[in-house]
Write a protein that holds these residues in place. Structure first.
Motif, PDB file in Angstrom:
ATOM      1  N   GLY A  97     -17.179 160.279 -62.916  1.00 48.93           N
ATOM      2  CA  GLY A  97     -16.024 161.184 -62.787  1.00 48.93           C
ATOM      3  C   GLY A  97     -15.437 161.150 -61.384  1.00 48.93           C
ATOM      4  N   ASP A  98     -16.267 160.937 -60.397  1.00 51.07           N
ATOM      5  CA  ASP A  98     -15.780 160.838 -59.015  1.00 51.07           C
ATOM      6  C   ASP A  98     -15.405 159.405 -58.642  1.00 51.07           C
ATOM      7  OD1 ASP A  98     -15.658 163.380 -58.145  1.00 51.07           O
ATOM      8  OD2 ASP A  98     -17.308 163.270 -56.718  1.00 51.07           O
ATOM      9  N   LEU A  99     -15.338 158.530 -59.636  1.00 47.98           N
ATOM     10  CA  LEU A  99     -14.942 157.121 -59.468  1.00 47.98           C
ATOM     11  C   LEU A  99     -15.862 156.347 -58.529  1.00 47.98           C
ATOM     12  CD1 LEU A  99     -11.052 157.480 -59.164  1.00 47.98           C
ATOM     13  CD2 LEU A  99     -12.468 157.482 -61.203  1.00 47.98           C
ATOM     14  N   GLN A 100     -17.141 156.723 -58.515  1.00 44.52           N
ATOM     15  CA  GLN A 100     -18.047 156.057 -57.582  1.00 44.52           C
ATOM     16  C   GLN A 100     -18.413 154.651 -58.028  1.00 44.52           C
ATOM     17  OE1 GLN A 100     -21.162 158.717 -56.167  1.00 44.52           O
ATOM     18  NE2 GLN A 100     -19.585 159.589 -54.869  1.00 44.52           N
ATOM     19  N   ASP A 101     -18.057 154.292 -59.261  1.00 50.79           N
ATOM     20  CA  ASP A 101     -18.329 152.933 -59.749  1.00 50.79           C
ATOM     21  C   ASP A 101     -17.108 152.038 -59.578  1.00 50.79           C
ATOM     22  OD1 ASP A 101     -16.845 154.444 -61.548  1.00 50.79           O
ATOM     23  OD2 ASP A 101     -17.524 153.295 -63.273  1.00 50.79           O
ATOM     24  N   SER A 102     -16.014 152.579 -59.013  1.00 49.56           N
ATOM     25  CA  SER A 102     -14.778 151.809 -59.121  1.00 49.56           C
ATOM     26  C   SER A 102     -14.690 150.665 -58.109  1.00 49.56           C
ATOM     27  CB  SER A 102     -13.556 152.720 -59.094  1.00 49.56           C
ATOM     28  OG  SER A 102     -13.175 153.015 -57.804  1.00 49.56           O
ATOM     29  N   ARG A 103     -15.265 150.825 -56.918  1.00 48.14           N
ATOM     30  CA  ARG A 103     -15.110 149.770 -55.915  1.00 48.14           C
ATOM     31  C   ARG A 103     -15.845 148.491 -56.313  1.00 48.14           C
ATOM     32  NH1 ARG A 103     -16.308 149.809 -49.692  1.00 48.14           N
ATOM     33  NH2 ARG A 103     -18.114 150.959 -50.386  1.00 48.14           N
ATOM     34  N   GLN A 104     -17.066 148.631 -56.803  1.00 46.09           N
ATOM     35  CA  GLN A 104     -17.838 147.419 -57.142  1.00 46.09           C
ATOM     36  C   GLN A 104     -17.939 147.172 -58.633  1.00 46.09           C
ATOM     37  OE1 GLN A 104     -21.274 146.415 -54.932  1.00 46.09           O
ATOM     38  NE2 GLN A 104     -20.946 148.016 -53.420  1.00 46.09           N
ATOM     39  N   GLY A 105     -17.307 148.029 -59.416  1.00 43.08           N
ATOM     40  CA  GLY A 105     -17.381 147.855 -60.860  1.00 43.08           C
ATOM     41  C   GLY A 105     -18.727 148.273 -61.425  1.00 43.08           C
ATOM     42  N   LYS A 106     -19.502 148.966 -60.609  1.00 41.87           N
ATOM     43  CA  LYS A 106     -20.802 149.469 -61.074  1.00 41.87           C
ATOM     44  C   LYS A 106     -21.291 150.542 -60.109  1.00 41.87           C
ATOM     45  CE  LYS A 106     -23.439 146.008 -58.592  1.00 41.87           C
ATOM     46  NZ  LYS A 106     -24.291 144.844 -58.637  1.00 41.87           N
ATOM     47  N   LEU A 107     -22.259 151.322 -60.541  1.00 45.54           N
ATOM     48  CA  LEU A 107     -22.844 152.334 -59.658  1.00 45.54           C
ATOM     49  C   LEU A 107     -23.870 151.665 -58.754  1.00 45.54           C
ATOM     50  CD1 LEU A 107     -23.299 155.296 -62.160  1.00 45.54           C
ATOM     51  CD2 LEU A 107     -21.655 155.162 -60.284  1.00 45.54           C
ATOM     52  N   THR A 108     -23.893 152.104 -57.500  1.00 52.83           N
ATOM     53  CA  THR A 108     -24.820 151.504 -56.527  1.00 52.83           C
ATOM     54  C   THR A 108     -25.558 152.620 -55.778  1.00 52.83           C
ATOM     55  OG1 THR A 108     -23.105 151.524 -54.858  1.00 52.83           O
ATOM     56  CG2 THR A 108     -23.307 149.502 -56.141  1.00 52.83           C
ATOM     57  N   GLY A 109     -26.395 152.217 -54.854  1.00 53.03           N
ATOM     58  CA  GLY A 109     -27.066 153.166 -53.951  1.00 53.03           C
ATOM     59  C   GLY A 109     -27.940 154.159 -54.703  1.00 53.03           C
ATOM     60  N   MET A 110     -27.876 155.423 -54.288  1.00 52.78           N
ATOM     61  CA  MET A 110     -28.712 156.457 -54.904  1.00 52.78           C
ATOM     62  C   MET A 110     -28.341 156.644 -56.377  1.00 52.78           C
ATOM     63  SD  MET A 110     -30.602 157.270 -52.377  1.00 52.78           S
ATOM     64  CE  MET A 110     -31.553 158.664 -52.938  1.00 52.78           C
ATOM     65  N   ASN A 111     -27.051 156.473 -56.687  1.00 54.03           N
ATOM     66  CA  ASN A 111     -26.621 156.611 -58.087  1.00 54.03           C
ATOM     67  C   ASN A 111     -27.373 155.639 -58.989  1.00 54.03           C
ATOM     68  OD1 ASN A 111     -24.649 158.587 -57.620  1.00 54.03           O
ATOM     69  ND2 ASN A 111     -23.104 157.046 -57.104  1.00 54.03           N
ATOM     70  N   ARG A 112     -27.664 154.452 -58.423  1.00 54.47           N
ATOM     71  CA  ARG A 112     -28.339 153.410 -59.202  1.00 54.47           C
ATOM     72  C   ARG A 112     -29.754 153.882 -59.603  1.00 54.47           C
ATOM     73  NH1 ARG A 112     -25.623 149.431 -61.476  1.00 54.47           N
ATOM     74  NH2 ARG A 112     -27.167 148.204 -62.561  1.00 54.47           N
ATOM     75  N   LEU A 113     -30.392 154.624 -58.701  1.00 57.84           N
ATOM     76  CA  LEU A 113     -31.748 155.107 -59.016  1.00 57.84           C
ATOM     77  C   LEU A 113     -31.696 156.084 -60.198  1.00 57.84           C
ATOM     78  CD1 LEU A 113     -33.106 155.766 -55.386  1.00 57.84           C
ATOM     79  CD2 LEU A 113     -33.252 153.685 -56.756  1.00 57.84           C
ATOM     80  N   VAL A 114     -30.641 156.896 -60.225  1.00 60.21           N
ATOM     81  CA  VAL A 114     -30.491 157.852 -61.336  1.00 60.21           C
ATOM     82  C   VAL A 114     -30.208 157.086 -62.636  1.00 60.21           C
ATOM     83  CG1 VAL A 114     -29.223 159.876 -62.155  1.00 60.21           C
ATOM     84  CG2 VAL A 114     -29.598 159.562 -59.696  1.00 60.21           C
ATOM     85  N   LEU A 115     -29.367 156.048 -62.494  1.00 58.61           N
ATOM     86  CA  LEU A 115     -29.035 155.212 -63.649  1.00 58.61           C
ATOM     87  C   LEU A 115     -30.310 154.590 -64.225  1.00 58.61           C
ATOM     88  CD1 LEU A 115     -26.414 154.187 -65.012  1.00 58.61           C
ATOM     89  CD2 LEU A 115     -26.606 152.145 -63.610  1.00 58.61           C
ATOM     90  N   GLU A 116     -31.184 154.123 -63.334  1.00 60.44           N
ATOM     91  CA  GLU A 116     -32.444 153.510 -63.797  1.00 60.44           C
ATOM     92  C   GLU A 116     -33.306 154.528 -64.541  1.00 60.44           C
ATOM     93  OE1 GLU A 116     -33.885 151.703 -60.206  1.00 60.44           O
ATOM     94  OE2 GLU A 116     -32.310 150.165 -60.335  1.00 60.44           O
ATOM     95  N   ASP A 117     -33.333 155.769 -64.052  1.00 65.39           N
ATOM     96  CA  ASP A 117     -34.065 156.833 -64.759  1.00 65.39           C
ATOM     97  C   ASP A 117     -33.523 156.985 -66.182  1.00 65.39           C
ATOM     98  OD1 ASP A 117     -35.808 157.575 -62.820  1.00 65.39           O
ATOM     99  OD2 ASP A 117     -34.958 159.554 -62.426  1.00 65.39           O
ATOM    100  N   ALA A 118     -32.200 157.109 -66.277  1.00 61.55           N
ATOM    101  CA  ALA A 118     -31.573 157.355 -67.587  1.00 61.55           C
ATOM    102  C   ALA A 118     -31.805 156.180 -68.524  1.00 61.55           C
ATOM    103  CB  ALA A 118     -30.081 157.609 -67.397  1.00 61.55           C
ATOM    104  N   ALA A 119     -31.667 154.953 -67.986  1.00 55.12           N
ATOM    105  CA  ALA A 119     -31.822 153.766 -68.837  1.00 55.12           C
ATOM    106  C   ALA A 119     -33.277 153.590 -69.254  1.00 55.12           C
ATOM    107  CB  ALA A 119     -31.310 152.529 -68.101  1.00 55.12           C
ATOM    108  N   SER A 120     -34.212 153.852 -68.330  1.00 54.29           N
ATOM    109  CA  SER A 120     -35.620 153.612 -68.667  1.00 54.29           C
ATOM    110  C   SER A 120     -36.114 154.588 -69.733  1.00 54.29           C
ATOM    111  CB  SER A 120     -36.490 153.699 -67.405  1.00 54.29           C
ATOM    112  OG  SER A 120     -36.518 155.038 -66.974  1.00 54.29           O
ATOM    113  N   GLU A 121     -35.482 155.729 -69.832  1.00 50.40           N
ATOM    114  CA  GLU A 121     -35.868 156.698 -70.871  1.00 50.40           C
ATOM    115  C   GLU A 121     -35.135 156.431 -72.188  1.00 50.40           C
ATOM    116  OE1 GLU A 121     -38.101 159.567 -70.553  1.00 50.40           O
ATOM    117  OE2 GLU A 121     -38.690 158.265 -68.889  1.00 50.40           O
TER     118      GLU A 121
END
Ligand code: C5P
Ligand code: C5P
Length: 486
Positions: A171-195
């Motif tokens: 929602g805050d367009l944090q994936d827009s620059r690289q076309g994906k989420l990076t940094g700390m957001n990526r760790l959260v993404l890994e949590d969600a995907a691994s579950e």
């Protein structure tokens, strides 16, 4: 310090703050009204509820004097602020408070270093903000992912809130620059995907893959823009016909997901080949073909409930921008009945408002200055969508990309200001957060945000003075050069 070291220090601080949260007798959650604010508020609220701590939540459009007074009244418990507060810590001295935010902290934030850890010198305010750890606050972490780190440290069971945190980041367009989420957001993404709560797919990053018919999807795509197709009436139909893609069924256009994987691949290869032929830089290609996040938990993709995180975020924005915060929170917390029905109605209205306001602004044109171009909708559009409009226009190919866009609208007897830049301008020195804050203060208002996107509230009649201060401040930044996206 490496990213891993910074991330570990940040998570350690989240763990410490989780203990503060878990030992509270009562929690007052305050949060912002956009998708990130609603997601983070929902995470904070649910974290408290699961701990059986009495909790109340209040949504704030901005942190003005009235909001400050309201917060300062809450002396009988812990205040948990989300997506707001870092810029104004000195207003809350002495309060028992957690601030989970990603905005640039107040320059005079009293920080101290304790065993290599950056902490707030003010001991009753527990400030979790990535900037204090050298982590980028506008692309690598948002407020919902910040609050998620606290929530997950309270209990590992709260991992099920990870998809909601991802919705805030998107929602805050944090994936827009690289076309994906990076940094700390990526760790959260890994949590969600691994579950197994969320799927990461490589796909076109257009908005509306679940809800728009194919021609609208492609022609209306501004973030990312598709060369030769966006804003070119008739171009999508010609493309689909030339690729022999059947995109109609029962007298209506099918959506992206309805046309089938082979058809989607054909469209994507055409777009990518065209972008390569036009020598479009790799980062822009990545913004078209990048990652999409599909939330498969909690009924995503059924009965009108979006599964695409981008669409989920827009649904939340549609609730927040029209002051139906409880509806947005209901959706975040899993209500697929009444909240969903109400939210879908709000979304329809939001889309109409955005489309009408863009038309209105295009008709009136943008007024150029040296480094900015501006529009004023007065009372012809809700003040809460001005930022959305400025953001969409900034990404439109037919708008001058070398000047930031500033939008004005009347708002409760004041003027709401929203300013949006782009990554290229930021790399050349633009810092809208600083410039907007400065220009607003010059005319007795308040402002702040990020280098790429900032906002302010000023008095009616002060617009011209504000604009010339802002233009001058940006002139200074651009002549000093090179910045970073924060
Ligand atoms: O309040 P907050 O920090 O959550 O809002 C961030 C704002 O920055 C959003 O309105 C988002 O659309 C905008 N933004 C932008 N371009 C980016 C990143 C964020 O316009 N590349
Ligand atoms: O309101 P708008 O969407 O334009 O805000 C852009 C960014 O600036 C957001 O991150 C918002 O939280 C921030 N902002 C701020 N102080 C203000 C107004 C907006 O920090 N007075």
């Amino acid at each position: 310090m490496s990213f891993d070291e910074k991330a570990a220090a940040f998570i350690n601080e989240a763990k410490r703050i989780a203990k503060v949260v878990a030992s509270a007798e009562r929690i007052y959650v305050f949060t912002h009204i956009d998708a990130d604010g609603i997601s983070s508020g929902s995470i904070a609220y649910e974290t408290a509820r699961r701990l059986s701590i009495p909790v109340e939540i209040k949504f704030l459009k901005k942190l003005d004097d009235e909001a400050t007074r309201l917060i300062r009244e809450k002396t009988d418990g812990l205040v948990w602020m989300n997506d707001l507060g870092s810029g104004y810590i000195s207003r809350f001295t002495g309060m028992n408070m957690v601030i989970a935010d990603h905005h640039q902290p107040e320059p005079e934030t009293p920080i101290a270093v304790d065993n290599g850890r950056v902490v707030l010198a003010e001991s009753t305010i527990h400030h979790l903000n990535a900037h204090l750890f050298g982590i980028e606050g506008s692309t690598e972490i948002c407020s919902s992912t910040t609050s998620y780190f606290i929530s997950r440290s309270v209990s590992r069971k709260n991992i099920d809130l990870a998809p909601i945190a991802i919705v805030g980041a998107v929602g805050d367009l944090q994936d827009s620059r690289q076309g994906k989420l990076t940094g700390m957001n990526r760790l959260v993404l890994e949590d969600a995907a691994s579950e197994g709560l969320l799927q990461v797919v490589r796909d076109g990053r257009f908005y509306g893959k679940e809800t728009r018919g194919m021609t609208k999807l492609l022609e209306y795509s501004v973030d990312p823009p598709i060369p030769g197709i966006s804003n070119e009436p008739g171009s999508a139909e010609r493309l689909l016909q030339s690729l022999r893609i059947n995109y109609r069924s029962n007298g209506r256009e099918m959506t992206w997901y309805e046309i089938g994987p082979e058809e989607r691949r054909k469209v994507m290869s055409y777009i990518v080949e065209r972008m390569i032929a036009e020598r479009i830089p790799a980062n822009e290609i990545n913004s078209v073909v990048g990652e999409s996040y599909l939330i498969v938990a909690n009924g995503g993709g059924t009965n009108g409930m979006p599964k695409d995180a981008k669409e989920f975020a827009t649904l939340l924005n549609a609730c927040g921008r029209y002051e139906h915060y409880d509806v947005g929170m209901g959706i975040c917390l899993g209500d697929r009945e009444q909240s969903l029905v109400n939210a879908l109605k709000l979304l329809e209205n939001h889309r109409k408002n955005v489309a009408n306001t863009i038309r209105l602004v295009r008709e009136g044109g943008l007024e150029p200055m040296r480094h900015i171009q501006f529009f004023h909708v007065r009372d012809r559009a809700p003040d809460s969508i001005i930022g959305t409009i400025a953001g969409i226009l900034m990404k439109s190919k037919d708008v001058d990309a070398s000047r930031s866009i500033v939008g004005f609208a009347y708002s409760d007897g004041k003027v709401k200001v929203s300013a949006r830049g782009n990554a290229e301008l930021v790399s050349r020195g633009l810092n809208l957060s600083e410039a907007v804050r400065l220009a607003a203060e010059q005319v007795g208002g308040v402002g702040g945000g990020h280098s790429i996107a900032a906002g302010a509230t000023i008095d009616v009649g002060k617009e011209t003075e504000f604009l010339s201060s802002l233009d001058n401040a940006i002139e200074g930044q651009m002549s000093r050069g090179s910045g970073s996206v924060t």
